[in-house]
Every structure is written in structure tokens, then in C-alpha cells.
Design a protein around this motif. Sequence first.
Motif, PDB file in Angstrom:
ATOM      1  N   ILE A  58      12.052 -13.393  -2.295  1.00 13.31           N
ATOM      2  CA  ILE A  58      11.411 -13.740  -1.032  1.00 13.31           C
ATOM      3  C   ILE A  58      12.376 -13.549   0.123  1.00 13.31           C
ATOM      4  N   LEU A  59      13.620 -13.900  -0.132  1.00 17.26           N
ATOM      5  CA  LEU A  59      14.633 -13.798   0.904  1.00 17.26           C
ATOM      6  C   LEU A  59      15.597 -12.657   0.603  1.00 17.26           C
ATOM      7  N   SER A  60      16.111 -12.069   1.674  1.00 23.31           N
ATOM      8  CA  SER A  60      17.200 -11.098   1.571  1.00 23.31           C
ATOM      9  C   SER A  60      18.066 -11.281   2.804  1.00 23.31           C
ATOM     10  N   ALA A  61      19.304 -10.828   2.708  1.00 21.29           N
ATOM     11  CA  ALA A  61      20.201 -10.952   3.854  1.00 21.29           C
ATOM     12  C   ALA A  61      19.630 -10.231   5.065  1.00 21.29           C
ATOM     13  N   ALA A  62      19.059  -9.050   4.841  1.00 18.48           N
ATOM     14  CA  ALA A  62      18.497  -8.273   5.954  1.00 18.48           C
ATOM     15  C   ALA A  62      17.332  -8.997   6.603  1.00 18.48           C
ATOM     16  N   ARG A  63      16.461  -9.599   5.785  1.00 16.48           N
ATOM     17  CA  ARG A  63      15.304 -10.315   6.338  1.00 16.48           C
ATOM     18  C   ARG A  63      15.758 -11.534   7.136  1.00 16.48           C
ATOM     19  N   ILE A  64      16.780 -12.215   6.647  1.00 19.50           N
ATOM     20  CA  ILE A  64      17.309 -13.387   7.355  1.00 19.50           C
ATOM     21  C   ILE A  64      17.897 -12.972   8.704  1.00 19.50           C
ATOM     22  N   ARG A  65      18.670 -11.882   8.718  1.00 16.89           N
ATOM     23  CA  ARG A  65      19.254 -11.405   9.979  1.00 16.89           C
ATOM     24  C   ARG A  65      18.176 -11.016  10.978  1.00 16.89           C
ATOM     25  N   THR A  66      17.154 -10.330  10.496  1.00 18.85           N
ATOM     26  CA  THR A  66      16.076  -9.901  11.389  1.00 18.85           C
ATOM     27  C   THR A  66      15.353 -11.094  11.999  1.00 18.85           C
ATOM     28  N   ALA A  67      15.037 -12.080  11.168  1.00 14.49           N
ATOM     29  CA  ALA A  67      14.344 -13.274  11.662  1.00 14.49           C
ATOM     30  C   ALA A  67      15.220 -14.052  12.637  1.00 14.49           C
ATOM     31  N   ALA A  68      16.521 -14.138  12.342  1.00 16.64           N
ATOM     32  CA  ALA A  68      17.438 -14.849  13.237  1.00 16.64           C
ATOM     33  C   ALA A  68      17.497 -14.167  14.597  1.00 16.64           C
TER      34      ALA A  68
END
Length: 202
Positions: free
Chosen positions: A6-16
Amino acid sequence: MPRSPILSAARIRTAALDIIDRDGLDGLSMRKLAAELGVQAASLYGHVSTKEDLLHEVAGEILAEVDVSGFVRGDWRHGLRSTARSYRAALAAHPNIVPFLAYGPAHREASLRRLDTVHGGLVAAGWSRREATMIAAALMYLVFGSALNSFSSGWDAREYGDRYPNLDKAHLLPAVARELDHDSFELALEALITGLSARAPG
């Protein structure tokens, strides 16, 4: 069971970065980020240790747009122009994170790699190490000064009345603020390069 996490580093960076763009630096919290991603805050810590580490990672993605290839090709003037213009464009796309980036390269790998290329290119062109450091610093002053504030859009001379007769048309500046900001940046950049060229080694 989902094929991908569900989570990935890239997805977290984009959302942030989406939150920072929308709500500003102070608007980003790990709890808000988790809610945006539809997970519990604890889930984030498997991908990022702290909020500050996350900000450095987000900054790294933004700085990936900065072009320092002109220095690799050995033309320090072209290197200064392409670096400054691409840096300004990258910051303009995400103005809310500029104050964080303005603290300097710190331990950000992306920042340090680019600074190393700029410094190395200037030294290879004959500038001393001290001069190379000063030139790189001057370039950052110019880029971040431009990114942090729109000088022309702040004018509204109508409120000044007759007190400043030489600014009688200043109230017109906000209408062309973007153009003036660009042209003012280019003027300062060319003035910097012209001044440096007059004292360039060799």
C-alpha cells in the motif's frame, strides 16, 4: 493480498509534497500525511524515520530538476546560467518548501552532488577554491532571493498618494509581476556573469 504494498517511499514523498504545496511547511505532519494516504501514522515509519528526513527526501526529488551539466562540459558561464535558471524553475514549482531548502545543502545528497559539480567545474575553469565557493554562494543568493519573494507584485502606489512622485506608475507593476520577476532575475544573473567574466582566470 495486494500485489504491491500500500505504501512506498515514492508515494509517501508525493503525498508529502502535495500537502506542502497546498498547506505550507507547517501544514505537514506525519499524522496528516498518514490520513492523506489512508493509513496509520505508525505505518509511515517503516519507510521514513522522521519528518525532517522526509523533507530531505522530498527536497532531493525537487533538486533532481536542477541542471548542472554545463559545468561538466567545461563552460562555467553556461553552467551558471543553466544551473540558476533550472534551480529557480524547480523552486517556483514548489514555493512553500523554499524556506526549508534555503537553509543550505545540509546532509542532502542531491544538494551536495550538485554543489560538488558546480564547485569542481569552477575550479577546473581556473577559479581558486575560495572563489568557487563564493561564486556558488552568490548564485544561491540570487536564486533563493528570487524564489522567496516577488518584489514587483508587492507594489500598490495608489496608497502612497503624492508622497512619491517618481513611483507614480508603480501601481501598474502587479499586472506584469511574473514578467518583471523573470526579467529582473535575468538582469541580475547576466550582471553576475558579466562581472565575473571581467576577472575570470586565464
